[in-house]
Design a protein around this motif. Sequence first.
Motif, short mmCIF file in Angstrom:
data_model
loop_
_atom_site.label_atom_id
_atom_site.label_comp_id
_atom_site.label_asym_id
_atom_site.label_seq_id
_atom_site.Cartn_x
_atom_site.Cartn_y
_atom_site.Cartn_z
N LEU A 1 0.83 -1.21 0.00
CA LEU A 1 0.00 0.00 0.00
C LEU A 1 0.87 1.27 0.00
O LEU A 1 0.79 2.07 -0.91
CB LEU A 1 -0.93 -0.04 1.22
CG LEU A 1 -2.31 0.56 1.07
CD1 LEU A 1 -3.02 0.10 -0.18
CD2 LEU A 1 -3.14 0.23 2.31
N CYS B 1 -9.44 -6.24 -2.72
CA CYS B 1 -9.00 -6.87 -1.46
C CYS B 1 -10.20 -7.47 -0.72
O CYS B 1 -10.14 -8.59 -0.22
CB CYS B 1 -8.31 -5.85 -0.55
SG CYS B 1 -6.72 -5.32 -1.18
N PHE C 1 -1.48 -5.56 4.64
CA PHE C 1 -1.05 -4.37 3.92
C PHE C 1 0.40 -4.06 4.30
O PHE C 1 0.71 -3.83 5.47
CB PHE C 1 -1.95 -3.17 4.24
CG PHE C 1 -3.32 -3.28 3.62
CD1 PHE C 1 -3.46 -3.42 2.24
CD2 PHE C 1 -4.46 -3.26 4.40
CE1 PHE C 1 -4.72 -3.53 1.65
CE2 PHE C 1 -5.72 -3.36 3.82
CZ PHE C 1 -5.84 -3.50 2.45
N TYR D 1 3.57 -1.59 4.21
CA TYR D 1 3.70 -0.14 4.20
C TYR D 1 5.15 0.19 4.53
O TYR D 1 5.60 0.00 5.67
CB TYR D 1 2.74 0.45 5.25
CG TYR D 1 2.47 1.93 5.14
CD1 TYR D 1 1.30 2.41 4.55
CD2 TYR D 1 3.37 2.86 5.66
CE1 TYR D 1 1.04 3.77 4.46
CE2 TYR D 1 3.12 4.22 5.57
CZ TYR D 1 1.95 4.68 4.98
OH TYR D 1 1.69 6.02 4.90
N THR E 1 -8.65 1.91 5.30
CA THR E 1 -8.75 0.44 5.32
C THR E 1 -9.83 -0.07 6.28
O THR E 1 -9.97 -1.28 6.44
CB THR E 1 -7.38 -0.16 5.74
OG1 THR E 1 -7.01 0.39 7.01
CG2 THR E 1 -6.30 0.16 4.71
N CYS F 1 -7.84 -6.58 8.11
CA CYS F 1 -6.46 -6.52 7.62
C CYS F 1 -5.47 -6.43 8.76
O CYS F 1 -5.82 -6.13 9.90
CB CYS F 1 -6.28 -5.30 6.72
SG CYS F 1 -6.55 -3.71 7.53
#
Length: 365
Positions: free
Chosen positions: A218, A245, A259, A261, A281, A286
Amino acid sequence: MPNLMDFDAEGLSAWFSELGEKPFRATQTLRWLHRAGCADFQEMTDLAASLREKLLARAAIIPPALISDRVSGDGSRKFLFDVGGGNAVEAVFIPENARGTLCVSTQAGCALECAFCATGKQGFSRNLSAAEIIGQLWQVNRLLGRAPKEERIISNVVLMGMGEPLANFDNLLPALRLMLDDNAYGLSRRRITVSTAGVVPGIYRLRDECPVALAVSLHAPDDALRDTLVPLNRKYPLKDLLAACLAYLEKAPRDFVTFEYALIDGVNDSDAHARALLALTRPIPCKFNLIPFNPFPGSRYRRPRAERMRRFTEILLAAGKVATTRKTRGGDIAAACGQLAGQVQDRRARSDACGVSFVLEEQAS
Ligand code: SAH
């Protein structure tokens, strides 16, 4: 002459039937090849001598050749493989207690040109074949076989090496199926993770054809910033990516998406970014995997200070999210995330601004 390493179970048994051989012969051969790590037909002793001769005349077993094998001070190992044409790709083995994760490459180079990634800076040469993808696992399995027992288990595979796995779907698929096959590597779906920069059609295809664990890179909580860090975002903006997703979770072996990052100093690491990330999100079950930016020669970004990263993590944790920080491993041998460079002959037209159109053509073909 086919390279038998390119076939998953179904492909191998189709090829055996063309040869007039029964499916169980294909299964036996598959077991020799991947479970026993055997590359020599003559050693496949429970195959009839006549079949062995036939295979010898009509097929080959060609894994990617190992160029080098370097061990980091922290125990991770980086393997460099020759994939022909002046190209080499890397795989990294990261041992951890009783388990070990192998990070596998899917392309020689990468066409996506993420601003903070060494592989992207090198350009793109070509997709790896299924044999070259699964061959990394095959080779490392054999090489680890010589290490002490506790260090030689590949319990997890992450498709997080060089390249964008979902831009090479057709070759990725047989490799994933071999990883899952009990007659080959026998890993469970949740122990195989495909990481994507956000190739949206590929996420739907993976869901429908081979749902394994999904990680999405992401790196930014809004389109304006993500456009600059991950140029693919201009083609598949966050709205479409997040919808994909959510749809993936219908079939995913885990009930969350990871995710990734990368935390980059002054770019995406503020409190406001963390809060925007949570808001973005919110609809999606997640977990966050924060990756402190790993520098590489020529990179213009920096890693945030420890205190900043801690604060960013805390904001996510305070919201009840799971957020882990990826330990930097293999930094001393340039084996950390985003540092894999191998050797790539860039064959892409440089005028093709961000590589997106190229990737789409690849997908369509
Ligand atoms: N193309 C896929 C697979 C690469 S995975 C993808 O983008 O997901 C490698 C992970 O490391 C990705 O999350 C990637 O964005 C991240 N990464 C790339 N360069 C990095 C760097 N210099 N520091 C930290 N993480 C980086």
